[in-house]
Design an enzyme around this catalytic site. Structure first.
Site, PDB file in Angstrom:
ATOM      1  N   GLU A   1       0.850  -1.198   0.000  1.00 30.24           N
ATOM      2  CA  GLU A   1       0.000   0.000   0.000  1.00 30.24           C
ATOM      3  C   GLU A   1       0.883   1.245   0.000  1.00 30.24           C
ATOM      4  OE1 GLU A   1      -3.496   0.073   2.498  1.00 30.24           O
ATOM      5  OE2 GLU A   1      -2.836   1.989   3.314  1.00 30.24           O
TER       6      GLU A   1
ATOM      7  N   ASP B   1     -12.083   9.067   7.808  1.00 31.51           N
ATOM      8  CA  ASP B   1     -12.163   9.635   9.161  1.00 31.51           C
ATOM      9  C   ASP B   1     -12.787  11.012   9.119  1.00 31.51           C
ATOM     10  OD1 ASP B   1     -11.126   7.581  10.753  1.00 31.51           O
ATOM     11  OD2 ASP B   1      -9.094   8.032  10.043  1.00 31.51           O
TER      12      ASP B   1
HETATM   13  P1  FAD Z   1     -17.525   1.986   8.516  1.00 32.64           P
HETATM   14  O1  FAD Z   1     -17.553   0.564   8.126  1.00 32.64           O
HETATM   15  O2  FAD Z   1     -18.596   2.873   7.996  1.00 32.64           O
HETATM   16  O3  FAD Z   1     -17.529   2.019  10.119  1.00 32.64           O
HETATM   17  C1  FAD Z   1     -17.308   3.238  10.833  1.00 32.64           C
HETATM   18  C2  FAD Z   1     -17.883   3.094  12.249  1.00 32.64           C
HETATM   19  O4  FAD Z   1     -19.314   3.075  12.177  1.00 32.64           O
HETATM   20  C3  FAD Z   1     -17.505   1.787  12.969  1.00 32.64           C
HETATM   21  O5  FAD Z   1     -17.388   2.088  14.342  1.00 32.64           O
HETATM   22  C4  FAD Z   1     -18.678   0.852  12.692  1.00 32.64           C
HETATM   23  O6  FAD Z   1     -18.834  -0.115  13.733  1.00 32.64           O
HETATM   24  C5  FAD Z   1     -19.841   1.841  12.647  1.00 32.64           C
HETATM   25  N1  FAD Z   1     -20.876   1.459  11.676  1.00 32.64           N
HETATM   26  C6  FAD Z   1     -20.700   0.890  10.465  1.00 32.64           C
HETATM   27  N2  FAD Z   1     -21.892   0.762   9.836  1.00 32.64           N
HETATM   28  C7  FAD Z   1     -22.815   1.292  10.657  1.00 32.64           C
HETATM   29  C8  FAD Z   1     -24.221   1.482  10.566  1.00 32.64           C
HETATM   30  N3  FAD Z   1     -24.907   1.081   9.490  1.00 32.64           N
HETATM   31  N4  FAD Z   1     -24.877   2.073  11.608  1.00 32.64           N
HETATM   32  C9  FAD Z   1     -24.197   2.481  12.720  1.00 32.64           C
HETATM   33  N5  FAD Z   1     -22.854   2.323  12.865  1.00 32.64           N
HETATM   34  C10 FAD Z   1     -22.173   1.754  11.841  1.00 32.64           C
HETATM   35  N6  FAD Z   1      -9.060   6.437   5.521  1.00 32.64           N
HETATM   36  C11 FAD Z   1      -8.899   7.348   4.544  1.00 32.64           C
HETATM   37  O7  FAD Z   1      -9.318   8.503   4.700  1.00 32.64           O
HETATM   38  N7  FAD Z   1      -8.259   7.035   3.366  1.00 32.64           N
HETATM   39  C12 FAD Z   1      -7.786   5.790   3.133  1.00 32.64           C
HETATM   40  O8  FAD Z   1      -7.207   5.546   2.077  1.00 32.64           O
HETATM   41  C13 FAD Z   1      -7.942   4.792   4.142  1.00 32.64           C
HETATM   42  N8  FAD Z   1      -7.509   3.521   3.959  1.00 32.64           N
HETATM   43  C14 FAD Z   1      -7.767   2.556   4.904  1.00 32.64           C
HETATM   44  C15 FAD Z   1      -7.389   1.225   4.655  1.00 32.64           C
HETATM   45  C16 FAD Z   1      -7.645   0.232   5.603  1.00 32.64           C
HETATM   46  C17 FAD Z   1      -7.257  -1.203   5.315  1.00 32.64           C
HETATM   47  C18 FAD Z   1      -8.258   0.573   6.842  1.00 32.64           C
HETATM   48  C19 FAD Z   1      -8.514  -0.489   7.895  1.00 32.64           C
HETATM   49  C20 FAD Z   1      -8.640   1.888   7.097  1.00 32.64           C
HETATM   50  C21 FAD Z   1      -8.395   2.893   6.138  1.00 32.64           C
HETATM   51  N9  FAD Z   1      -8.781   4.222   6.341  1.00 32.64           N
HETATM   52  C22 FAD Z   1      -8.616   5.163   5.347  1.00 32.64           C
HETATM   53  C23 FAD Z   1      -9.346   4.631   7.625  1.00 32.64           C
HETATM   54  C24 FAD Z   1     -10.880   4.489   7.673  1.00 32.64           C
HETATM   55  O9  FAD Z   1     -11.470   5.370   6.742  1.00 32.64           O
HETATM   56  C25 FAD Z   1     -11.321   4.835   9.097  1.00 32.64           C
HETATM   57  O10 FAD Z   1     -10.913   3.822   9.983  1.00 32.64           O
HETATM   58  C26 FAD Z   1     -12.786   5.184   9.297  1.00 32.64           C
HETATM   59  O11 FAD Z   1     -12.902   5.768  10.592  1.00 32.64           O
HETATM   60  C27 FAD Z   1     -13.742   4.006   9.231  1.00 32.64           C
HETATM   61  O12 FAD Z   1     -13.862   3.512   7.957  1.00 32.64           O
HETATM   62  P2  FAD Z   1     -14.715   2.177   7.659  1.00 32.64           P
HETATM   63  O13 FAD Z   1     -14.752   2.022   6.212  1.00 32.64           O
HETATM   64  O14 FAD Z   1     -14.250   1.072   8.507  1.00 32.64           O
HETATM   65  O15 FAD Z   1     -16.161   2.698   8.182  1.00 32.64           O
END
Ligand code: FAD
Length: 317
Positions: free
Chosen positions: A18, A126
């Site tokens: 990555e 985030d």
């Molecule tokens: P979600 O799956 O939407 O979850 C976010 C939070 O909401 C969690 O606490 C979950 O339990 C909760 N949740 C999920 N669905 C629901 C629902 N329907 N109702 C209520 N609560 C819910 N960030 C960047 O900005 N750019 C990047 O390129 C990037 N790359 C990443 C790559 C990896 C492998 C990882 C693990 C993270 C990356 N991140 C990146 C960080 C990521 O965007 C953050 O961790 C963000 O806070 C959560 O993203 P998510 O897709 O897990 O969110």
């Protein structure tokens, strides 16, 4: 080619990397210079992160401040296309909800499809630096699962404009994020896992995890996923610790634990080189154990530590 096709055809554990887009002002050669040495490992795919616009206040000559919106690391889509073209290696652009309306997302997906990019890692992103909590864009998505549903719609030729009938299908392989140590906003691991299951049920083809330094947390996470019926491949995200400051930065920024054996060894280290050596050896051990466990891919966050990742991957081949 899709990440899941790479996994299905693999005879051994695959390797992927990555990278971050370079800071604005650098050229594409920065990317090539960083990636060239990794090509000896024939990576199955390369992920390129996405960085949203930041709001800053710039001081003007008259002493007042001007609000400016800056994208410090632009170019995710273009970098993916350039890497694919330059090395003939598949790429995985990260796609986030933050800062995107549904229409912006659709246009980005159309660009990716036209460029022949078969994969997306779908994320929420985030909170912006000036926000306490994540705020979706007006007309955008609140959670990764909602963005994923939009990507899934395009896989079925369903566009936002209802008058587009029998639209072209953009058959993306969708990756989603998983957190062996829980996403920091989730009240508990169980709730977080239920949301992960929703993402898989909504069409995610594989899970890519947040970094972790204790393999047992990953093994427990995989077991919990399998127990709740999540059958898709789970790819561990791996990062080396290379300096003492990371002992406090990584838990703060990524909400991960650092095992006492590792942190104690690093704290006792006398030189920066010693710290790097300890971090490298830890990651080699982690990688060997994960390989023996049967993970489909070892995915390394390179984050500027090119030589460390090269040493690690050479040691486990
Ligand atoms: P979600 O799956 O939407 O979850 C976010 C939070 O909401 C969690 O606490 C979950 O339990 C909760 N949740 C999920 N669905 C629901 C629902 N329907 N109702 C209520 N609560 C819910 N960030 C960047 O900005 N750019 C990047 O390129 C990037 N790359 C990443 C790559 C990896 C492998 C990882 C693990 C993270 C990356 N991140 C990146 C960080 C990521 O965007 C953050 O961790 C963000 O806070 C959560 O993203 P998510 O897709 O897990 O969110």
């Amino acid at each position: 080619m899709k990440v899941t096709d790479h996994i299905a055809q693999a005879k051994d554990t695959l390797v992927s990397f990555e990278i971050l887009p370079p800071l604005k002002g650098k050229t594409i050669n920065t990317i090539y210079n960083n990636l060239d040495p990794f090509m000896e490992f024939k990576p199955s795919f390369i992920n390129v992160t996405y960085h949203r616009i930041e709001t800053m206040f710039k001081k003007k000559a008259d002493g007042t401040f001007e609000k400016v919106e800056v994208k410090k690391r632009p170019g995710t889509v273009a970098i993916c296309a350039a890497i694919k073209n330059h090395y003939n290696v598949d790429t995985v652009p990260h796609l986030i909800c933050g800062g995107f309306t549904k229409r912006d997302t659709e246009d980005a997906l159309i660009d990716l499809s036209f460029l022949g990019i078969d994969n997306v890692l779908v994320l929420r992103g985030d909170a912006a630096k000036n926000e306490a909590n994540f705020e979706p864009e007006v007309g955008g998505h609140s959670y990764a699962v909602d963005l994923q549903k939009q990507v899934d719609n395009l896989r079925n030729g369903i566009y936002l404009e209802e008058d587009i009938k029998n639209g072209g299908k953009a058959d993306f392989c969708i990756g989603t994020a998983g957190y062996p140590e829980k996403h920091f906003e989730a009240p508990n691991l169980e709730t977080d896992m239920l949301h992960l299951k929703e993402k898989v049920d909504a069409g995610a083809d594989y899970i890519m995890t947040q970094m972790f330094f204790n393999n047992q947390k990953f093994f427990d996470f995989v077991k919990a996923c399998r127990n709740m019926g999540i059958e898709v491949p789970i790819i561990p995200g791996l990062k080396p610790i290379t300096n003492k400051k990371q002992l406090s930065i990584l838990p703060k920024v990524f909400h991960v634990d650092i095992p006492a054996d590792l942190s104690n060894a690093i704290l006792k280290a006398k030189t920066d080189e010693d710290v790097e050596q300890i971090g490298t050896e830890w990651l080699i051990q982690q990688s060997k154990e994960l390989k023996a466990f049967g993970v489909p891919v070892l995915h390394y966050y390179t984050l500027g530590k090119q030589h460390v990742i090269l040493d690690v991957v050479r040691a486990i081949r």
